[in-house]
Design a protein around this motif. Structure first.
Motif, PDB file in Angstrom:
ATOM      1  N   MET A  85       2.217   1.694  -3.382  1.00 26.35           N
ATOM      2  CA  MET A  85       1.165   2.143  -4.292  1.00 26.35           C
ATOM      3  C   MET A  85       0.983   3.659  -4.200  1.00 26.35           C
ATOM      4  O   MET A  85       0.812   4.344  -5.214  1.00 26.35           O
ATOM      5  CB  MET A  85      -0.142   1.422  -3.981  1.00 26.35           C
ATOM      6  CG  MET A  85      -1.249   1.680  -4.983  1.00 26.35           C
ATOM      7  SD  MET A  85      -2.675   0.605  -4.716  1.00 26.35           S
ATOM      8  CE  MET A  85      -3.254   1.206  -3.122  1.00 26.35           C
ATOM      9  N   LEU A  86       1.022   4.191  -2.978  1.00 21.56           N
ATOM     10  CA  LEU A  86       0.912   5.642  -2.810  1.00 21.56           C
ATOM     11  C   LEU A  86       2.096   6.348  -3.455  1.00 21.56           C
ATOM     12  O   LEU A  86       1.939   7.384  -4.110  1.00 21.56           O
ATOM     13  CB  LEU A  86       0.828   5.998  -1.325  1.00 21.56           C
ATOM     14  CG  LEU A  86      -0.461   5.620  -0.601  1.00 21.56           C
ATOM     15  CD1 LEU A  86      -0.350   5.927   0.881  1.00 21.56           C
ATOM     16  CD2 LEU A  86      -1.651   6.367  -1.204  1.00 21.56           C
ATOM     17  N   GLY A 114       1.726   6.208  -7.146  1.00 22.25           N
ATOM     18  CA  GLY A 114       0.683   7.151  -7.541  1.00 22.25           C
ATOM     19  C   GLY A 114       1.195   8.578  -7.591  1.00 22.25           C
ATOM     20  O   GLY A 114       0.886   9.341  -8.514  1.00 22.25           O
ATOM     21  N   SER A 158      -4.547   6.157  -5.953  1.00 21.79           N
ATOM     22  CA  SER A 158      -4.519   4.803  -5.405  1.00 21.79           C
ATOM     23  C   SER A 158      -5.524   3.895  -6.107  1.00 21.79           C
ATOM     24  O   SER A 158      -5.215   2.743  -6.436  1.00 21.79           O
ATOM     25  CB  SER A 158      -4.835   4.852  -3.904  1.00 21.79           C
ATOM     26  OG  SER A 158      -3.958   5.722  -3.230  1.00 21.79           O
ATOM     27  N   LEU A 209       0.830  -1.207   0.000  1.00 27.06           N
ATOM     28  CA  LEU A 209       0.000   0.000   0.000  1.00 27.06           C
ATOM     29  C   LEU A 209       0.864   1.256   0.000  1.00 27.06           C
ATOM     30  O   LEU A 209       0.549   2.242  -0.678  1.00 27.06           O
ATOM     31  CB  LEU A 209      -0.932  -0.007   1.221  1.00 27.06           C
ATOM     32  CG  LEU A 209      -2.064  -1.046   1.194  1.00 27.06           C
ATOM     33  CD1 LEU A 209      -2.825  -1.035   2.503  1.00 27.06           C
ATOM     34  CD2 LEU A 209      -3.021  -0.761   0.033  1.00 27.06           C
TER      35      LEU A 209
END
Length: 597
Positions: free
Chosen positions: A12-13, A16, A276, A9
């Motif tokens: 992913m941020l 992004g 996200s 996660l």
């Protein structure tokens, strides 16, 4: 190889953010890089597997994120702006949108074999453009003002309307699939509309009476949106998305409620959610795609690009004042964006659970259409605009940050010299006076996310940061250096050189050169105007040069700008001392008559 959920996660941020930054650097819609990042992480490498990592939380998380995205987008629909948007835009967002919906549905049905229910949902999702993809493209495209305004307003208005179309069709599919009667379907629609309207009214009532402190307003709105979504879904299954869409439209149109700060917060939150969410959704794509779906998606994209959009624009612009060249460029530019990608993935999740045939094909078709339109149109729209003769020449206009007497005086002088001038400020009193003086204005901070979507930069090529806020001037200079170029961003000092610290002086000079010389400050400029100094414009000739001008108007005259024989604006700054020549228009701040004498 798979990573731990927490690390995945966080990565992913970070990815992004990098995708958004890359989009900013190359001036392309961020959705393109987000989708490509998700495809690489998911189907290509297999590093990120959202279903395995999130499990039963996947659908609720996606649902809440899409609810917030729809709410934020629907808040931008202002009914009082619709009468002035022009006949072509009204056609594109009304009967033109319906025509596009039906044609896209027909192509999905005939080419990809989708059932009529899913095909109509596909049409509703993909008839939408949206400001998040149109704004970056317009900066690169730089068409004339009529085309830019048509495309920009189409994206702003059709974004929430398209979401509303899609939600209504989705509700009809779910109601039919679950064996509900027409009465249950209408009850679901009514429940969502009532709860959304009541939530907007209650929130507006609290905000208008200042019963929520300013630092809690964003938190309160966020909680209310999610509560309305969940409550509506609890009372009437699948009515929550309609509730938040109605809530956003209602809250954006209630008078005497200041929502600009809330909108800025929601835009920032939406950037985080979109960054996200799109990576997550793209990572869920199955590769290889279902049999024939890749070629079907490409065929649908080609039909949408070369047949549906031109026919829609031709139909919607009948009777408008647009030329055939302008219509041709508008017919080429229609990139798909946030609503299509986010809502299609959410609906596909739910429809797959219900066993609706063709639901698994909808997301690949939408993503292929998004990538195809963004890539093709970004690469070809500018050359096409030049070939058609509807591209703006090198932008000559000036964006001024500030609206007080100093900014208005400079703005009037430049406007009188024939340049497009826009004054942007979040001080309403100054903006109001500027409008009364006939100057074009933008109410808001020009470096904010709100300006990113709504400030029309068509024809503007320079920034003069002249507000009374030193820090905000600096932020505006940083923001627009990338937009206009480092050499076309200037600032008016708020502190004299001897008042500023060494660090502040060095930082300021790096950001932008000071306007009108080292000693000129905003306060000094204002004092001179208050004592009778005025800005004068004079065309210099071989017989009446700059020395003659200063002799007549006073040796203390301060040269502000020069306009050369070709109409190019030259700005006087600490780094560029102008030497006006014969044939130039000299714009200078001159002493009062008694001082000059």
């Amino acid at each position: 190889m798979t990573l731990q959920p927490g690390l995945m996660l966080a990565c992913m941020l970070g990815i992004g953010f990098l995708a958004q930054w890359l989009a900013w650097r190359v001036k392309l819609p961020a959705i393109l890089f987000l989708l490509l990042a998700g495809i690489v992480l998911g189907p290509v490498s297999g590093v990120f597997r959202p279903d395995a990592m999130l499990g039963d939380l996947l659908f609720p998380l996606v649902s809440l994120a899409v609810a917030l995205i729809l709410f934020e987008g629907s808040m931008t629909l202002r009914f009082h702006e619709l009468p002035g948007i022009g006949r072509a835009v009204r056609g594109l967002v009304s009967y033109g949108a319906i025509a596009a919906l039906l044609l896209l549905a027909l192509s999905a049905h005939l080419i990809a074999g989708l059932g009529w229910d899913v095909a109509l949902l596909f049409g509703a999702l993909t008839c939408v453009t949206g400001p998040t993809v149109i704004a970056p493209m317009l900066r690169t495209l730089r068409p004339n003002a009529r085309i830019a305004n048509t495309l920009r307003w189409e994206g702003i208005v059709i974004d929430p309307l398209g979401a509303l179309f899609a939600v209504l069709i989705y509700e009809a599919i779910v109601s039919h699939q679950e064996g509900h009667t027409v009465g249950v379907f209408l009850g679901t629609i009514g429940c969502g509309a009532v709860i959304g309207a009541l939530a907007a009214w209650a929130l507006a009532w609290l905000l208008r009476r200042q019963l929520i402190p300013e630092y809690l307003q964003n938190f309160g709105v966020l909680a209310t949106v999610l509560l309305a979504f969940s409550l509506s879904n609890t009372i009437a299954h699948e009515s929550g998305l309609l509730a938040v869409t109605i809530m956003g439209i209602a809250l954006g149109n209630i008078r005497n409620v200041h929502i600009d700060d809330i909108l800025d917060f929601k835009e920032n939150l939406t950037t985080l959610l979109v960054s996200s969410l799109f990576i997550l959704l793209a990572a869920r794509l199955q590769w290889p795609l279902p049999d024939g779906m890749l070629w079907a998606g490409i065929a649908v994209f080609l039909v949408a690009q070369f047949l549906v959009r031109p026919l829609t624009v031709l139909f919607a612009s009948v009777g408008s004042s647009l030329s055939w060249r302008e219509r041709a460029l508008i017919a080429w530019v229609a990139p798909r964006g946030i609503v299509a990608a986010s809502v299609s993935a959410l609906f596909a999740l739910r429809l797959q659970e219900l066993g609706v045939a063709g639901a698994d094909a909808m997301v690949p078709l939408v993503f292929i259409l998004i990538i195809g339109t963004v890539v093709l149109q970004s690469a070809t729209a500018r050359p096409l605009a030049r070939w058609l003769g509807v591209a703006e020449p090198e932008p000559r206009g000036v964006l001024i940050y500030g609206s007080d007497e100093v900014a208005r005086a400079v703005g009037r002088a430049l406007a009188d010299a024939g340049f497009r001038v826009v004054l942007a400020d979040d001080a309403w009193d100054g903006v109001r006076h500027a409008r009364m003086e006939g100057l074009a204005t933008f109410f808001g901070n020009p470096a904010s996310p709100h300006a990113e979507r709504n400030l029309d930069l068509t024809g503007l090529g320079r920034l003069l940061a002249m507000s009374t806020h030193r820090e905000r001037n600096s932020l505006a200079c940083v923001h627009y250096r990338r937009e206009f170029g480092r050499e076309k961003v200037y600032r008016l000092r708020n502190l004299a050189p001897h008042e500023a610290t060494d660090r502040a002086a060095i930082a300021g000079n790096l950001l932008a050169p000071p306007l009108f010389g080292e000693e000129m400050t905003h306060a000094r400029f204002g004092e001179l105007l208050a004592t009778g100094w005025r800005i004068k414009s004079t065309r210099l000739t071989p017989a009446f040069g700059w020395s003659d001008f200063t002799e007549r108007n006073g040796a203390q005259s301060v040269l502000l700008f020069g306009v050369d024989e070709k109409g190019n604006l030259r700005v006087a700054s600490a780094k560029r001392l102008l030497e006006p020549k014969a044939g130039w228009l000299a714009i200078a701040l001159t002493p009062a008559a008694e001082s000059a004498s």
